[in-house]
Design an enzyme around this catalytic site. Sequence first.
Site, PDB file in Angstrom:
ATOM      1  N   HIS A 195       3.479 -91.606  -1.980  1.00  0.00           N
ATOM      2  CA  HIS A 195       2.748 -91.475  -0.716  1.00  0.00           C
ATOM      3  C   HIS A 195       2.367 -90.039  -0.401  1.00  0.00           C
ATOM      4  CE1 HIS A 195       3.120 -95.643   0.775  1.00  0.00           C
ATOM      5  NE2 HIS A 195       4.067 -95.663  -0.142  1.00  0.00           N
ATOM      6  N   ASP A 251      -1.756 -83.058   2.855  1.00  0.00           N
ATOM      7  CA  ASP A 251      -1.329 -84.390   3.283  1.00  0.00           C
ATOM      8  C   ASP A 251      -1.698 -85.380   2.188  1.00  0.00           C
ATOM      9  OD1 ASP A 251      -0.224 -86.155   5.103  1.00  0.00           O
ATOM     10  OD2 ASP A 251      -1.453 -85.457   6.782  1.00  0.00           O
TER      11      ASP A 251
END
Length: 735
Positions: A165, A372
């Site tokens: 992730h 991110d």
Amino acid sequence: MGRTIIISNRLPVKIQKDKDDNLVFKPSEGGLATGLGSIYKEGDNVWIGWPGMYFKNKEEQKEVEAELEKENMRGVSLTPEEIKLYYEGFSNETLWPTFHYFNQYALYKKSYWQAYEKVNKKFCEAVLKVARDGDTIWVHDYQLLLLPDLIRKELPHVSIGFFLHIPFPSFEVFRLLPWRRQLLDGVLGSDLIGFHTYDDMRHFLSAVSRISYISNQNGQITKDGRTVVIDAFPMGIDYDKYSNSAASPGTLSREVAYRTSLGDQKLMLSIDRLDYSKGIPARLQIFDLFLEKYPQYQGKVSLMMVVVPSRDKVGKYKDLKQEVDLLVGRINGKYGTVNWTPLHYFYRSFPLEDLSAFYRMADVGLVTPMRDGMNLVCKEFVASKLDQTGVLILSEMAGASKELSEAIIVNPNDKHQVRDAIKQALEMPQDEQVKHMEIMQATIKKFNIHHWVNLFMSRLNDVHDKQLKMSTKLLDDKIEKSMMKDFEKSDCRLLMLDYDGTLTSFTGNPEDARPDDELVELIGKLAEDDRNKVLVISGRDKDTLQKWLGDLNVEFVAEHGVWARRIDEGWMMTDSLDNSWKEDIRPILEIYVNKTPGSLLEEKDFSLVWHYRRVETGLGELRAREIISHMKYLAVNMNLQVLEGNKVVEVKNLEVNKGKAASKWLEYYDTDFVFAIGDDWTDEDTFKAVPQEAYTVKVGDRRSAARFSVNDTKDVRRLLRQMAESKSPVKADKS
Ligand code: GDG
């Protein structure tokens, strides 16, 4: 039908105690929990993870476990010490900073690593309690990088997917980790490895190539004979959940209340977990710069900043909290008036309806992380904009920027650029806002969380099916007998034999692989029977083959198909090929020869080969990786192929391969028995070119398009000996 087992560090549930000390289970609202909810709640599928609490005693543990089981979950119980070292330590103080390019924050502590190994093993034990062959296992995220291989060792045939992730950093950053090799080996136990973006995938493949010395072909690598597929699966959100929530009466009434208190001013919004990767201090500094450069906006624009508490036991996060508090105070102190607060800062989390109200109210979504993996907040902002007005400012360092190109894309380190982007966003005409928002909504709606889950799962199934198909059967006694039966009753047998690694074993020097007396005698004997058409099909140059086996009654394909020699004929070039590329490629390969002691460059008629069999272990592999990436880059425009053999890298014209040569031989003879044997991936072209019923045999590794496999060259000789000594009578009508 096997079950699906999902594993993540945390279970998708929050367990708390109410005021009467009763346990309360609250389902998590996270995107992952929503997306996978439809899967793990079905039948006897399960989700395994840490329940997020420490048990006071065995009774409490039993009580929680029973509750979890009712909801298709299994808990992995961890001690406070384990959480400190494995989760806060190795996961969040070693891996998290490294993977987000904050390697200066990374701690390399042996005690962290040992706890990480131990807890991954604990997770494996929990998996083994429920999993069995035939199941599909999906492991999530950086806390469990070692788990796929631990499971693989116990359940070799189970299907394992892994999704990361967070970003995967470039090789230069990843290599800093003392445990880089173990981490890669751990995750390579999977069949499918997913990342949010193509860049993450590229970085991972480069790390695998440079650290584990395994090269990839279109995102696929072979590890211990098993294919591992690496691909990008950008994660989506539960679109309907956010758009429905934005339309709900609870959200609307909150919006009215907040708007009334805020008055008539423009609103910018940011929502993040407290994390240095999210660029919160830089965002505050940018807001300061904005108000300073464009004073006309003072009193007209506020920034609402929601910071969700996170990892507050980790040192760096405590420092960050202080820095943010300080900056917020300073900016509000500097610009604030009795009627206007520039910054509305909340250090807590909100229920979804509040969040939706904030998304609705915001004129500008300010999403400017330093790094991110994906960032879901920007997608939720877009999904909540029911009237399609509003502007998204998005950092190019967030995975989401690859999908949302209609946002104003900024570099968060370029503070002046972001400052001006804020002005541009505030002044963007409404029709333009709608135009951009419409496109982004269509993208996010289509590629939602359900789409993501389905895509990953169906790809994992495909990979597993393909692996089953690619896994050849060991040529056992039974098959051998039936093959010999077919051989004996046939009148025209085409026997296609690869040379190196098949007829002979590999040696330090390619010259030393000359055939021993036994081999010459064996091939000679095979060729004596004129029902046997023996074709030696090799990557070697024609002169060597001629010198070694030229006196025998056999045919040859040399240099993977550039040259051929039929019985009673001389050597012929198969096709007229352009060789001009050599002038450009030779000097480059010579540089690699000069900087790699022990390596040598061989020039064949239509290829250049860099050999590294005698180079120091490790260095040769490293240089080979460098050459391959260098050559592959050039190959695209020059119609070349880069072949990786056993300790060699060969560059040659794209039109030459063993499969093409094999097809010609099938035309030359009216065969009723075809046998092809080889050990490396150039032989795969032969296996694919021959009829399905042919006896295709792979030597060594069992992943192949061949139907069968044998272990080594000894087996090859045993098979050929049987053929050579077969006493099958020649049929009367053909003799
Ligand atoms: C990691 C990666 C990747 C936030 N405040 C509240 C609240 N949230 C919800 C948001 C959003 C989620 O938390 C945050 O997700 P992000 O993707 O933005 O960031 P990370 O937590 O760092 O997640 C990231 C993600 O994994 C998925 O793969 O995108 O890159 O770092 O859904 O809405 N939810 C509620 N109240 C809040 O106050 N209810």
